[in-house]
Design an enzyme around this catalytic site. Structure first.
Site, PDB file in Angstrom:
ATOM      1  N   CYS A  68       0.847  -1.192   0.000  1.00 22.85           N
ATOM      2  CA  CYS A  68       0.000   0.000   0.000  1.00 22.85           C
ATOM      3  C   CYS A  68       0.885   1.245   0.000  1.00 22.85           C
ATOM      4  O   CYS A  68       1.859   1.329   0.754  1.00 22.85           O
ATOM      5  CB  CYS A  68      -0.908   0.002   1.225  1.00 22.85           C
ATOM      6  SG  CYS A  68      -1.998   1.451   1.313  1.00 22.85           S
ATOM      7  N   CYS A  72       0.371   5.235   6.756  1.00 20.29           N
ATOM      8  CA  CYS A  72      -0.258   5.071   8.063  1.00 20.29           C
ATOM      9  C   CYS A  72       0.727   4.396   9.015  1.00 20.29           C
ATOM     10  O   CYS A  72       1.173   3.270   8.752  1.00 20.29           O
ATOM     11  CB  CYS A  72      -1.533   4.246   7.944  1.00 20.29           C
ATOM     12  SG  CYS A  72      -2.688   4.819   6.674  1.00 20.29           S
ATOM     13  N   CYS A  75       0.328   0.656  10.262  1.00 25.80           N
ATOM     14  CA  CYS A  75      -0.079  -0.391   9.322  1.00 25.80           C
ATOM     15  C   CYS A  75       1.090  -1.191   8.756  1.00 25.80           C
ATOM     16  O   CYS A  75       1.978  -0.628   8.098  1.00 25.80           O
ATOM     17  CB  CYS A  75      -0.883   0.212   8.171  1.00 25.80           C
ATOM     18  SG  CYS A  75      -1.573  -1.052   7.070  1.00 25.80           S
ATOM     19  N   CYS A 112     -16.576  -9.599   5.233  1.00 24.45           N
ATOM     20  CA  CYS A 112     -15.913  -8.338   4.915  1.00 24.45           C
ATOM     21  C   CYS A 112     -14.628  -8.613   4.136  1.00 24.45           C
ATOM     22  O   CYS A 112     -13.855  -9.497   4.506  1.00 24.45           O
ATOM     23  CB  CYS A 112     -15.569  -7.581   6.197  1.00 24.45           C
ATOM     24  SG  CYS A 112     -16.990  -7.304   7.273  1.00 24.45           S
ATOM     25  N   CYS A 143     -19.430  -6.603   3.101  1.00 21.02           N
ATOM     26  CA  CYS A 143     -18.743  -5.360   3.461  1.00 21.02           C
ATOM     27  C   CYS A 143     -17.405  -5.344   2.746  1.00 21.02           C
ATOM     28  O   CYS A 143     -16.801  -6.400   2.523  1.00 21.02           O
ATOM     29  CB  CYS A 143     -18.547  -5.286   4.979  1.00 21.02           C
ATOM     30  SG  CYS A 143     -17.659  -3.804   5.542  1.00 21.02           S
ATOM     31  N   CYS A 203     -19.603   1.838   7.747  1.00 24.18           N
ATOM     32  CA  CYS A 203     -18.836   1.236   8.841  1.00 24.18           C
ATOM     33  C   CYS A 203     -17.612   2.120   9.040  1.00 24.18           C
ATOM     34  O   CYS A 203     -16.758   2.212   8.161  1.00 24.18           O
ATOM     35  CB  CYS A 203     -18.431  -0.197   8.471  1.00 24.18           C
ATOM     36  SG  CYS A 203     -17.325  -0.982   9.670  1.00 24.18           S
ATOM     37  N   ARG A 275     -18.261  -2.405  17.313  1.00 24.68           N
ATOM     38  CA  ARG A 275     -17.498  -3.629  17.112  1.00 24.68           C
ATOM     39  C   ARG A 275     -16.221  -3.624  17.927  1.00 24.68           C
ATOM     40  O   ARG A 275     -15.400  -2.708  17.831  1.00 24.68           O
ATOM     41  CB  ARG A 275     -17.165  -3.825  15.632  1.00 24.68           C
ATOM     42  CG  ARG A 275     -16.318  -5.088  15.378  1.00 24.68           C
ATOM     43  CD  ARG A 275     -16.110  -5.368  13.900  1.00 24.68           C
ATOM     44  NE  ARG A 275     -17.394  -5.620  13.268  1.00 24.68           N
ATOM     45  CZ  ARG A 275     -17.800  -5.034  12.145  1.00 24.68           C
ATOM     46  NH1 ARG A 275     -17.028  -4.138  11.558  1.00 24.68           N
ATOM     47  NH2 ARG A 275     -18.963  -5.326  11.621  1.00 24.68           N
TER      48      ARG A 275
END
Length: 368
Positions: A68, A72, A75, A112, A143, A203, A275
Protein backbone atom coordinates in the site's frame (compact mmCIF):
# COMPACT_ATOMS: atom_id res chain seq x y z
CA UNK A 1 -24.20 19.50 33.11
CA UNK A 2 -27.29 19.54 30.92
CA UNK A 3 -26.60 16.37 28.96
CA UNK A 4 -29.29 13.84 29.86
CA UNK A 5 -27.00 10.93 29.00
CA UNK A 6 -24.76 11.55 31.99
CA UNK A 7 -27.45 11.64 34.64
CA UNK A 8 -27.12 8.80 37.12
CA UNK A 9 -30.48 8.79 38.88
CA UNK A 10 -32.42 6.15 36.96
CA UNK A 11 -32.56 4.52 33.52
CA UNK A 12 -35.81 6.33 32.77
CA UNK A 13 -34.00 9.67 32.62
CA UNK A 14 -31.79 8.66 29.68
CA UNK A 15 -32.61 10.56 26.51
CA UNK A 16 -33.95 8.60 23.53
CA UNK A 17 -33.04 11.38 21.10
CA UNK A 18 -30.20 10.77 18.66
CA UNK A 19 -27.80 13.66 18.80
CA UNK A 20 -25.38 15.00 16.22
CA UNK A 21 -24.12 18.00 18.18
CA UNK A 22 -21.78 16.48 20.74
CA UNK A 23 -18.86 18.52 22.02
CA UNK A 24 -15.44 17.30 23.11
CA UNK A 25 -16.10 18.81 26.53
CA UNK A 26 -19.24 16.67 26.96
CA UNK A 27 -17.44 13.52 25.95
CA UNK A 28 -14.54 14.36 28.27
CA UNK A 29 -17.11 14.59 31.08
CA UNK A 30 -18.28 11.08 30.20
CA UNK A 31 -14.70 9.82 30.34
CA UNK A 32 -14.42 11.39 33.81
CA UNK A 33 -17.40 9.49 35.26
CA UNK A 34 -16.79 6.75 37.82
CA UNK A 35 -16.25 3.51 35.92
CA UNK A 36 -19.31 1.73 37.29
CA UNK A 37 -21.57 4.71 36.59
CA UNK A 38 -20.33 4.89 33.01
CA UNK A 39 -20.89 1.18 32.40
CA UNK A 40 -24.33 1.34 34.00
CA UNK A 41 -25.39 4.11 31.64
CA UNK A 42 -23.89 2.38 28.61
CA UNK A 43 -25.55 -0.94 29.43
CA UNK A 44 -28.91 0.72 30.09
CA UNK A 45 -28.81 2.56 26.76
CA UNK A 46 -27.62 -0.61 25.04
CA UNK A 47 -30.66 -2.53 26.29
CA UNK A 48 -32.99 0.15 24.98
CA UNK A 49 -31.89 -0.60 21.42
CA UNK A 50 -30.41 -4.12 21.32
CA UNK A 51 -30.70 -7.61 22.73
CA UNK A 52 -28.05 -7.47 25.45
CA UNK A 53 -27.07 -11.10 24.84
CA UNK A 54 -26.63 -10.94 21.09
CA UNK A 55 -23.35 -10.17 19.33
CA UNK A 56 -23.21 -9.80 15.54
CA UNK A 57 -20.40 -11.87 14.02
CA UNK A 58 -18.41 -10.96 10.91
CA UNK A 59 -15.41 -12.47 9.13
CA UNK A 60 -12.73 -10.30 7.54
CA UNK A 61 -10.64 -11.52 4.62
CA UNK A 62 -7.69 -9.74 3.01
CA UNK A 63 -8.31 -10.04 -0.73
CA UNK A 64 -5.15 -8.09 -1.60
CA UNK A 65 -2.28 -7.78 0.87
CA UNK A 66 0.66 -5.39 1.17
CA UNK A 67 2.38 -2.79 -1.04
CA UNK A 68 0.00 0.00 0.00
CA UNK A 69 1.43 3.44 -0.92
CA UNK A 70 -0.04 5.14 2.18
CA UNK A 71 2.13 5.97 5.22
CA UNK A 72 -0.26 5.07 8.06
CA UNK A 73 2.18 4.60 10.96
CA UNK A 74 0.24 1.70 12.47
CA UNK A 75 -0.08 -0.39 9.32
CA UNK A 76 2.16 -3.35 8.38
CA UNK A 77 0.75 -3.25 4.84
CA UNK A 78 2.41 0.07 4.02
CA UNK A 79 5.13 -0.29 1.38
CA UNK A 80 7.13 2.29 3.33
CA UNK A 81 7.86 -0.02 6.30
CA UNK A 82 9.84 -3.25 6.49
CA UNK A 83 7.55 -5.55 8.45
CA UNK A 84 8.34 -8.81 6.69
CA UNK A 85 4.87 -8.95 5.16
CA UNK A 86 4.72 -10.72 1.82
CA UNK A 87 2.90 -8.88 -0.96
CA UNK A 88 -0.04 -10.67 -2.52
CA UNK A 89 -2.04 -9.94 -5.67
CA UNK A 90 -5.80 -9.61 -5.74
CA UNK A 91 -7.28 -12.94 -4.67
CA UNK A 92 -9.13 -15.04 -7.19
CA UNK A 93 -12.90 -14.82 -6.94
CA UNK A 94 -13.28 -18.58 -6.47
CA UNK A 95 -10.98 -18.53 -3.42
CA UNK A 96 -12.88 -15.60 -1.92
CA UNK A 97 -16.19 -17.45 -2.29
CA UNK A 98 -14.74 -20.56 -0.66
CA UNK A 99 -13.61 -18.51 2.33
CA UNK A 100 -17.02 -16.91 2.53
CA UNK A 101 -18.67 -20.35 2.63
CA UNK A 102 -16.34 -21.38 5.45
CA UNK A 103 -17.16 -18.18 7.35
CA UNK A 104 -20.89 -18.81 7.02
CA UNK A 105 -20.42 -22.38 8.23
CA UNK A 106 -18.63 -21.03 11.31
CA UNK A 107 -21.52 -18.71 12.15
CA UNK A 108 -20.60 -15.39 10.53
CA UNK A 109 -23.47 -13.34 9.15
CA UNK A 110 -21.35 -10.72 7.41
CA UNK A 111 -18.35 -11.24 5.15
CA UNK A 112 -15.91 -8.34 4.92
CA UNK A 113 -13.27 -8.06 2.19
CA UNK A 114 -10.30 -5.73 2.48
CA UNK A 115 -7.66 -4.65 -0.04
CA UNK A 116 -4.48 -2.70 0.67
CA UNK A 117 -5.13 0.13 -1.78
CA UNK A 118 -5.10 3.90 -1.57
CA UNK A 119 -8.15 3.60 -3.79
CA UNK A 120 -9.34 0.90 -6.22
CA UNK A 121 -8.28 1.28 -9.85
CA UNK A 122 -10.93 1.07 -12.53
CA UNK A 123 -9.45 -2.21 -13.75
CA UNK A 124 -10.13 -3.69 -10.30
CA UNK A 125 -13.79 -2.73 -10.06
CA UNK A 126 -15.25 -5.59 -12.16
CA UNK A 127 -13.49 -8.11 -9.91
CA UNK A 128 -14.59 -6.63 -6.60
CA UNK A 129 -18.17 -6.10 -7.75
CA UNK A 130 -18.31 -9.74 -8.88
CA UNK A 131 -17.04 -10.81 -5.44
CA UNK A 132 -19.88 -8.88 -3.86
CA UNK A 133 -22.48 -10.50 -6.10
CA UNK A 134 -21.21 -14.01 -5.41
CA UNK A 135 -21.02 -13.57 -1.63
CA UNK A 136 -24.55 -12.12 -1.64
CA UNK A 137 -25.74 -15.34 -3.30
CA UNK A 138 -24.67 -17.18 -0.13
CA UNK A 139 -27.18 -15.17 1.89
CA UNK A 140 -24.54 -13.19 3.80
CA UNK A 141 -24.24 -9.46 4.36
CA UNK A 142 -21.30 -7.98 2.49
CA UNK A 143 -18.74 -5.36 3.46
CA UNK A 144 -15.63 -4.03 1.76
CA UNK A 145 -12.76 -1.75 2.66
CA UNK A 146 -10.76 -0.70 -0.39
CA UNK A 147 -9.51 2.77 0.51
CA UNK A 148 -10.96 5.98 -0.87
CA UNK A 149 -13.95 5.79 -3.22
CA UNK A 150 -15.22 8.15 -5.86
CA UNK A 151 -18.97 8.67 -6.24
CA UNK A 152 -19.06 6.42 -9.31
CA UNK A 153 -17.17 3.64 -7.53
CA UNK A 154 -19.45 3.83 -4.52
CA UNK A 155 -22.48 3.62 -6.79
CA UNK A 156 -21.03 0.61 -8.65
CA UNK A 157 -20.50 -1.24 -5.38
CA UNK A 158 -24.01 -0.41 -4.22
CA UNK A 159 -25.49 -1.66 -7.49
CA UNK A 160 -23.55 -4.91 -7.06
CA UNK A 161 -25.32 -5.34 -3.73
CA UNK A 162 -22.68 -4.22 -1.22
CA UNK A 163 -24.31 -3.66 2.16
CA UNK A 164 -21.53 -1.96 4.14
CA UNK A 165 -18.42 0.01 3.29
CA UNK A 166 -15.70 0.41 5.90
CA UNK A 167 -13.54 3.53 5.99
CA UNK A 168 -12.21 4.47 9.41
CA UNK A 169 -11.46 8.00 10.58
CA UNK A 170 -8.69 6.45 12.72
CA UNK A 171 -8.31 9.28 15.25
CA UNK A 172 -9.17 12.91 15.96
CA UNK A 173 -8.57 15.61 13.34
CA UNK A 174 -5.96 17.16 15.63
CA UNK A 175 -3.86 14.00 16.00
CA UNK A 176 -4.43 12.67 12.49
CA UNK A 177 -1.41 14.42 10.93
CA UNK A 178 0.90 12.64 13.41
CA UNK A 179 -0.28 9.28 12.06
CA UNK A 180 -1.00 9.80 8.33
CA UNK A 181 0.24 12.35 5.81
CA UNK A 182 -0.65 10.74 2.46
CA UNK A 183 -4.36 11.50 2.62
CA UNK A 184 -6.29 14.14 4.51
CA UNK A 185 -9.02 13.86 7.10
CA UNK A 186 -11.37 15.49 4.60
CA UNK A 187 -10.51 12.75 2.08
CA UNK A 188 -11.87 10.24 4.57
CA UNK A 189 -15.01 12.26 5.25
CA UNK A 190 -15.57 12.63 1.50
CA UNK A 191 -15.44 8.86 1.02
CA UNK A 192 -17.97 8.36 3.81
CA UNK A 193 -20.22 10.92 2.14
CA UNK A 194 -19.92 9.11 -1.21
CA UNK A 195 -20.80 5.81 0.46
CA UNK A 196 -23.82 7.30 2.21
CA UNK A 197 -25.06 9.07 -0.93
CA UNK A 198 -24.82 5.80 -2.87
CA UNK A 199 -27.23 4.22 -0.40
CA UNK A 200 -24.88 1.88 1.46
CA UNK A 201 -24.45 1.44 5.20
CA UNK A 202 -21.38 3.09 6.72
CA UNK A 203 -18.84 1.24 8.84
CA UNK A 204 -16.43 3.72 10.41
CA UNK A 205 -14.49 3.85 13.65
CA UNK A 206 -10.93 4.29 14.75
CA UNK A 207 -7.83 3.04 16.54
CA UNK A 208 -6.88 3.86 20.10
CA UNK A 209 -3.55 3.31 21.81
CA UNK A 210 -1.48 5.08 19.12
CA UNK A 211 -0.04 7.57 21.58
CA UNK A 212 -3.00 9.93 21.32
CA UNK A 213 -4.33 11.95 24.26
CA UNK A 214 -7.64 11.37 26.03
CA UNK A 215 -8.91 14.49 24.28
CA UNK A 216 -8.05 12.86 20.94
CA UNK A 217 -10.10 9.79 21.83
CA UNK A 218 -12.96 12.09 22.68
CA UNK A 219 -12.40 13.99 19.43
CA UNK A 220 -12.62 10.79 17.36
CA UNK A 221 -15.91 9.80 18.98
CA UNK A 222 -17.33 13.29 18.48
CA UNK A 223 -16.44 13.21 14.77
CA UNK A 224 -18.26 9.89 14.34
CA UNK A 225 -21.30 10.86 16.40
CA UNK A 226 -21.68 14.22 14.66
CA UNK A 227 -21.85 12.80 11.16
CA UNK A 228 -25.20 13.60 9.55
CA UNK A 229 -26.16 9.98 10.16
CA UNK A 230 -24.41 7.77 12.70
CA UNK A 231 -22.39 4.90 11.17
CA UNK A 232 -24.38 1.69 11.33
CA UNK A 233 -21.21 -0.06 12.46
CA UNK A 234 -18.46 1.49 14.62
CA UNK A 235 -15.29 -0.62 14.97
CA UNK A 236 -13.12 0.34 17.93
CA UNK A 237 -9.60 -1.04 17.45
CA UNK A 238 -6.84 -1.37 20.02
CA UNK A 239 -3.51 -0.77 18.31
CA UNK A 240 -1.70 -3.99 17.44
CA UNK A 241 1.95 -3.02 17.54
CA UNK A 242 3.86 -4.50 14.60
CA UNK A 243 7.65 -4.62 14.41
CA UNK A 244 8.92 -2.37 11.65
CA UNK A 245 6.15 0.21 11.92
CA UNK A 246 6.78 3.62 13.53
CA UNK A 247 4.36 2.75 16.37
CA UNK A 248 5.95 -0.55 17.37
CA UNK A 249 7.21 0.85 20.69
CA UNK A 250 4.38 3.21 21.64
CA UNK A 251 3.21 2.89 25.26
CA UNK A 252 0.28 0.56 25.91
CA UNK A 253 -3.14 2.07 26.52
CA UNK A 254 -4.68 1.28 29.90
CA UNK A 255 -7.35 -1.41 29.53
CA UNK A 256 -9.93 0.55 31.48
CA UNK A 257 -9.46 3.49 29.13
CA UNK A 258 -10.25 1.21 26.20
CA UNK A 259 -13.41 -0.10 27.89
CA UNK A 260 -14.46 3.49 28.61
CA UNK A 261 -14.06 4.27 24.92
CA UNK A 262 -16.39 1.39 24.05
CA UNK A 263 -18.95 2.58 26.61
CA UNK A 264 -18.96 6.16 25.35
CA UNK A 265 -19.31 5.02 21.74
CA UNK A 266 -22.42 3.13 22.87
CA UNK A 267 -23.83 6.13 24.76
CA UNK A 268 -23.42 8.72 22.01
CA UNK A 269 -24.22 6.38 19.09
CA UNK A 270 -26.94 4.30 20.74
CA UNK A 271 -28.31 2.58 17.63
CA UNK A 272 -24.96 1.70 16.04
CA UNK A 273 -23.32 -1.70 16.27
CA UNK A 274 -20.11 -1.13 18.23
CA UNK A 275 -17.50 -3.63 17.11
CA UNK A 276 -14.80 -4.93 19.40
CA UNK A 277 -12.22 -5.21 16.66
CA UNK A 278 -8.40 -5.43 16.36
CA UNK A 279 -6.44 -6.11 19.52
CA UNK A 280 -8.82 -8.72 20.94
CA UNK A 281 -6.13 -11.39 20.95
CA UNK A 282 -4.33 -9.51 23.73
CA UNK A 283 -7.55 -9.15 25.79
CA UNK A 284 -8.43 -11.79 28.34
CA UNK A 285 -11.97 -13.10 28.67
CA UNK A 286 -12.77 -10.77 31.56
CA UNK A 287 -11.80 -7.67 29.60
CA UNK A 288 -13.86 -8.77 26.61
CA UNK A 289 -16.82 -9.45 28.89
CA UNK A 290 -16.58 -5.90 30.27
CA UNK A 291 -16.51 -4.57 26.70
CA UNK A 292 -19.74 -6.47 25.97
CA UNK A 293 -21.19 -5.03 29.18
CA UNK A 294 -20.13 -1.58 27.97
CA UNK A 295 -22.13 -2.02 24.78
CA UNK A 296 -19.89 -3.79 22.26
CA UNK A 297 -22.14 -6.05 20.21
CA UNK A 298 -20.11 -7.04 17.16
CA UNK A 299 -16.84 -8.95 16.65
CA UNK A 300 -14.79 -10.55 13.91
CA UNK A 301 -14.45 -14.32 13.90
CA UNK A 302 -11.26 -15.84 12.55
CA UNK A 303 -7.55 -16.11 13.16
CA UNK A 304 -6.59 -12.92 11.31
CA UNK A 305 -7.86 -9.39 10.74
CA UNK A 306 -6.26 -8.61 7.39
CA UNK A 307 -2.68 -9.17 8.62
CA UNK A 308 -2.91 -9.02 12.42
CA UNK A 309 -3.85 -11.95 14.62
CA UNK A 310 -7.27 -12.47 16.19
CA UNK A 311 -8.64 -15.10 18.59
CA UNK A 312 -9.49 -18.42 16.95
CA UNK A 313 -13.16 -19.01 16.22
CA UNK A 314 -13.49 -21.83 18.75
CA UNK A 315 -12.18 -19.55 21.53
CA UNK A 316 -14.91 -17.01 20.76
CA UNK A 317 -17.57 -19.72 20.74
CA UNK A 318 -16.40 -20.95 24.14
CA UNK A 319 -16.45 -17.40 25.54
CA UNK A 320 -19.95 -16.83 24.16
CA UNK A 321 -21.05 -20.04 25.84
CA UNK A 322 -19.68 -18.88 29.21
CA UNK A 323 -21.43 -15.51 28.88
CA UNK A 324 -24.73 -16.80 27.46
CA UNK A 325 -24.22 -14.78 24.26
CA UNK A 326 -25.85 -15.97 21.03
CA UNK A 327 -27.16 -18.99 22.94
CA UNK A 328 -28.78 -20.76 19.98
CA UNK A 329 -25.82 -20.35 17.65
CA UNK A 330 -23.35 -21.24 20.40
CA UNK A 331 -25.12 -24.54 21.04
CA UNK A 332 -25.01 -25.34 17.34
CA UNK A 333 -21.35 -24.49 16.84
CA UNK A 334 -19.70 -25.32 20.17
CA UNK A 335 -19.14 -29.04 19.46
CA UNK A 336 -17.88 -28.27 15.96
CA UNK A 337 -15.56 -25.59 17.30
CA UNK A 338 -14.19 -27.94 19.96
CA UNK A 339 -13.54 -30.60 17.34
CA UNK A 340 -11.78 -28.05 15.13
CA UNK A 341 -9.55 -27.05 18.03
CA UNK A 342 -8.56 -30.68 18.63
CA UNK A 343 -7.81 -31.21 14.94
CA UNK A 344 -5.65 -28.08 14.88
CA UNK A 345 -3.71 -29.38 17.87
CA UNK A 346 -3.23 -32.77 16.19
CA UNK A 347 -1.93 -31.11 13.03
CA UNK A 348 0.58 -29.12 15.06
CA UNK A 349 1.71 -32.22 16.95
CA UNK A 350 2.20 -34.14 13.70
CA UNK A 351 5.12 -31.84 13.01
CA UNK A 352 6.79 -33.12 16.18
CA UNK A 353 9.19 -36.05 15.64
CA UNK A 354 7.77 -37.72 18.76
CA UNK A 355 4.20 -37.72 17.44
CA UNK A 356 2.69 -41.18 17.01
CA UNK A 357 -0.40 -41.55 14.81
CA UNK A 358 -2.42 -44.20 16.64
CA UNK A 359 -5.23 -43.95 14.07
CA UNK A 360 -3.06 -45.74 11.49
CA UNK A 361 -2.40 -48.62 13.88
CA UNK A 362 -6.11 -48.85 14.60
CA UNK A 363 -6.88 -49.12 10.86
CA UNK A 364 -4.31 -51.93 10.46
CA UNK A 365 -5.80 -53.85 13.39
CA UNK A 366 -9.31 -53.39 12.02
CA UNK A 367 -8.25 -54.77 8.64
CA UNK A 368 -6.70 -57.84 10.28
Amino acid sequence: MTNSFVQTSSPATFSQTLRHDWTVAEVNDLFALPFNDLLFQAQTIHRQHFDANYVQVSTLLSIKTGACPEDCKYCPQSARYDTGLEKERLMEIEKVIQRAKEAKQAGSTRFCMGAAWRNPKERDMPYVTEMVKEVKKLGMETCMTLGMLSRDQALALQQAGLDYYNHNLDTSPEFYGDIITTRTYQDRLDTLANVREAGMHVCSGGIVGMGESAADRAGLLVQLANLEQHPESVPINMLVKVKGTPLEKVADLDNFEFIRTIAIARIIMPKSFVRLSAGREAMNEQMQALCFMAGANSIFYGCKLLTTSNPDTHEDVMLFKKLGINAKQTREYSDEAHQAALLDEIKQNKQDDLFYDASQTYKELANN
